[in-house]
Write a protein that holds these residues in place. Structure first.
Motif: not given
Length: 67
Positions: A16-17, A22-24, A29-30, A51-52
């Protein structure tokens, strides 16, 4: 089976962390700074920690100003 369940449950917060970080990064990022669409990387990083990891290793384009 109980040992396996304990291992999985102990690794769940780690995933989860890592996924949240990764999502952040993906959001900040553009789109041109990524190799592939943002939606694909979000989906892939949410499915498993590998995947991350792939996102961090190959999903981001290198910053040209860092040379």
């Amino acid at each position: 089976m109980k040992k396996f369940t304990k291992v999985v449950l102990s690794l769940l917060p780690v995933h989860a962390l890592v996924a949240a970080a990764t999502w952040r990064d993906i959001e900040r990022r553009p789109a041109g700074a990524l190799r592939g669409p943002k939606t694909l990387w979000k989906l892939w990083s949410s499915l498993n920690t590998a995947g991350a990891g792939a996102y961090w290793l190959i999903g981001r384009r290198k910053d040209k100003s860092a040379k």
